[in-house]
Motif scaffolding. Structure first.
Motif, short mmCIF file in Angstrom:
data_model
loop_
_atom_site.label_atom_id
_atom_site.label_comp_id
_atom_site.label_asym_id
_atom_site.label_seq_id
_atom_site.Cartn_x
_atom_site.Cartn_y
_atom_site.Cartn_z
N HIS A 60 -10.94 45.85 -1.71
CA HIS A 60 -10.42 44.75 -0.89
C HIS A 60 -10.88 44.89 0.57
N ASN A 61 -10.75 46.11 1.11
CA ASN A 61 -11.14 46.33 2.50
C ASN A 61 -12.65 46.18 2.72
N ALA A 62 -13.41 46.35 1.64
CA ALA A 62 -14.86 46.18 1.77
C ALA A 62 -15.25 44.71 1.58
N GLY A 63 -14.24 43.86 1.41
CA GLY A 63 -14.52 42.42 1.34
C GLY A 63 -14.68 41.89 -0.07
N PHE A 64 -14.41 42.71 -1.07
CA PHE A 64 -14.54 42.24 -2.45
C PHE A 64 -13.18 41.79 -3.00
N GLY A 65 -13.24 40.97 -4.03
CA GLY A 65 -12.02 40.62 -4.75
C GLY A 65 -11.61 41.83 -5.59
N ALA A 66 -10.33 42.11 -5.65
CA ALA A 66 -9.89 43.28 -6.43
C ALA A 66 -8.60 42.94 -7.16
N TYR A 67 -8.64 43.09 -8.47
CA TYR A 67 -7.50 42.70 -9.31
C TYR A 67 -7.22 43.77 -10.36
N LEU A 68 -5.97 43.90 -10.73
CA LEU A 68 -5.64 44.64 -11.94
C LEU A 68 -5.51 43.62 -13.06
N VAL A 69 -5.96 43.98 -14.22
CA VAL A 69 -5.93 43.03 -15.34
C VAL A 69 -5.80 43.79 -16.64
N GLY A 70 -5.38 43.09 -17.69
CA GLY A 70 -5.36 43.71 -19.02
C GLY A 70 -4.04 44.40 -19.29
N GLY A 71 -4.14 45.49 -20.03
CA GLY A 71 -2.95 46.18 -20.53
C GLY A 71 -1.95 46.55 -19.45
N ILE A 83 -4.19 38.12 -17.53
CA ILE A 83 -3.37 37.86 -16.35
C ILE A 83 -3.82 38.85 -15.27
N TYR A 84 -4.20 38.33 -14.12
CA TYR A 84 -4.77 39.15 -13.04
C TYR A 84 -3.75 39.32 -11.91
N TYR A 85 -3.68 40.53 -11.40
CA TYR A 85 -2.81 40.80 -10.26
C TYR A 85 -3.69 41.00 -9.04
N SER A 86 -3.50 40.19 -8.03
CA SER A 86 -4.35 40.27 -6.84
C SER A 86 -3.76 41.22 -5.81
N ILE A 87 -4.56 42.13 -5.33
CA ILE A 87 -4.07 43.07 -4.31
C ILE A 87 -4.03 42.40 -2.94
N ALA A 88 -4.73 41.25 -2.83
CA ALA A 88 -4.76 40.57 -1.53
C ALA A 88 -3.39 40.00 -1.17
N ASP A 89 -2.71 39.39 -2.15
CA ASP A 89 -1.42 38.77 -1.84
C ASP A 89 -0.36 39.02 -2.91
N PHE A 90 -0.65 39.95 -3.84
CA PHE A 90 0.31 40.36 -4.88
C PHE A 90 0.70 39.22 -5.83
#
Ligand code: ATP
Ligand code: MG
Length: 464
Positions: free
Chosen positions: A59-70, A170-177
């Motif tokens: 995220h800090n490097a400017g990329f999208g970052a998500y947790l997904v899956g199990g 279902i994706y969890y975004s670290i940018a805004d939870f």
């Protein structure tokens, strides 16, 4: 390695075509339903420090970052997730550059493993649809529709619909939870339904292992498989025969070593999937009534051990799965006049090599399996020093447990198991008494099981 594979893909005999026409992804790259932080229960407290580190650095490097899956699915179900899959728009090379402790793995699906001590976070670049010329080089599908490679990068929407089940997308975004739900996964979590994304026929053909995953998740989560996702499995089960044995070994471990082995076994049989993984074991169950019970007992005892957090080994389960085929072959070989010990060894070798065409069992498991089987012939022999020698065998404990299963399954009469239980619980003097008693009961020192008669005896005078 990769070069060789690409050559294979390009060779005229490879019968491959480019993956998908432009409309395949249809069905729909839909806008996600976005669920704000205050309307869902997924919290950073459910995630490991390592997973959070990966997310934040991306995220800090400017990329999208998500947790997904199990991890998100389990967390929504109130279970503590164990492993974490991160999805990002950074390419594997970009991820690799951000983490010194990482490496790119895989060929079919290139992903990055970021290691923190014993924990590995899997980072996957969003997969896209394959509708341009460039896609030829990075994604391939066989004529039967099997997905051979899938390294086309895409958007998060495209990534979502390429996943297997709605609850895994279902994706969890670290940018805004927030949670991003692309395939009505939240609704399916609510109704406890496992639903394949897209056209089930196409999705199973692309990757037949999804049928095994359907069973595994249905059992693990206590979900129902949606009728349209379930219906094609019966007919499509044979597609599993296309899957490389090494991959099926990994899947078999996940199926039988996750604490729900018995239920999984029954469900696999129900859909005709078990026969595709263990054809001979499946066949033998119709002939040898105890063979099914033996597998059930082995899986039940493994499930119990997992529940009690005691160690388990795949060797034990595989030994039980293949004992029916080994026994059938041994009986046939003995009927030709071969003595029991070499007959068992040959039977074991034959049954294993047939099984290896479907599931590759590494030597570190097949060798102990053979020890467990060999010891079944030695355990009845208790004269002199034999009991003490068997007791010293590194695989004695597993072989003894296996013997108890055979008795419980009704393959052999009970008695020997109790003897060995008493032997282990006794001291030297008492052990000697047990050995003497056993020796007087079985003076030849041989198995009390009746050996199959040799054919030529049948025609000897006085036996007809
Ligand atoms: P668990 O780790 O609890 O077994 P999981 O859903 O995380 O379950 P993984 O095998 O870790 O399963 O895969 C992570 C995610 O990758 C899945 O949730 C799914 O979104 C996607 N995925 C994995 N395997 C496939 C597949 N064969 N086809 C499509 N998507 C897949
Ligand atoms: Mg996972």
């Amino acid at each position: 390695m990769l070069k060789g594979f690409t050559r294979f893909l390009q060779s005229p005999g490879a019968h491959l075509k480019t993956l998908f026409g432009p409309h395949e992804a249809a069905g729909g790259v839909t806008a996600p339903r976005i669920i704000p932080r205050d309307q869902h229960t997924v919290s950073r407290q459910h995630f490991s420090e390592a997973a959070l580190k990966v997310l934040y650095r991306l995220h800090n490097a400017g990329f999208g970052a998500y947790l997904v899956g199990g991890c998100i699915r389990d967390s929504l179900l109130g279970k503590m997730p164990k492993d974490f899959d991160v999805a990002t728009d950074a390419t594997p090379e970009q991820v690799r550059e951000l983490f010194r402790n990482s490496r790119i793995i895989g060929r079919r699906f290139r992903i990055v493993h970021v290691r923190f001590g014993r924990e590995v976070i899997e980072v996957t670049t969003f997969r896209g649809t394959h509708n341009d010329d460039h896609a030829d080089h990075v994604a391939q599908q066989s004529e039967q529709g099997l997905l051979l490679r899938d390294n086309v990068w895409g958007s998060i929407q495209e990534d979502a619909i390429r996943r297997d089940f709605s609850v895994n997308a279902i994706y969890y975004s670290i940018a805004d939870f927030t949670l991003h739900d692309f395939a009505n996964g939240m609704q399916d979590i609510e109704s406890r339904t496992l639903r394949l994304i897209g056209d089930p026929g196409i999705r199973y053909r692309e990757d037949p292992v999804r049928m095994l995953r359907a069973v595994r998740f249905a059992v693990k989560l206590g979900f129902d498989i949606a009728p349209e996702s379930e219906a094609p499995i019966f007919d499509m089960a044979p597609l599993l025969l296309q899957i490389p044995p090494a991959r099926l070994f990994d899947e078999a471990l996940k199926l039988f070593m996750a604490g729900h082995g018995v239920e999984t076994f029954h469900m696999l049989r129900h859909y005709g999937l078990f026969a595709m993984l263990f054809p001979e074991a499946d066949e033998v169950m119709a002939e040898l009534p105890w063979a099914e019970a033996l597998i059930e007992h082995a899986l039940a005892s493994t499930d119990k051990r997992i529940q009690e957090e005691r160690p388990v080994t795949p060797a034990f389960i595989f030994a039980a799965l293949l004992w029916g085929p080994v026994q059938r072959r041994q009986t046939d070989l003995c009927a030709t006049g071969m003595p029991p010990v070499p007959a068992l060894q040959l039977a074991a070798q034959q049954a294993l090599s047939r099984q290896l065409q479907h599931i590759s069992i590494p030597k570190r498991f097949s060798l102990p399996m053979r020890d467990i089987w060999d010891l079944q012939l030695r355990l009845p022999q208790r004269r002199g020093k034999r009991a003490a020698q068997s007791r010293e065998h590194p695989r004695f404990r597993a072989a003894y447990d296996f013997l108890l299963l055979r008795e419980a399954a009704g393959e052999i009469d009970p008695g020997l198991g109790d003897w060995w239980t008493a032997y282990q619980e006794s001291d030297g003097h008492e052990q000697q008494r047990l050995v003497d008693k056993a020796s007087s009961e079985a003076p030849t020192g041989r198995s009390s099981r009746r050996r199959p008669r040799k054919r030529r005896r049948r025609s000897s005078p006085g036996t007809s």
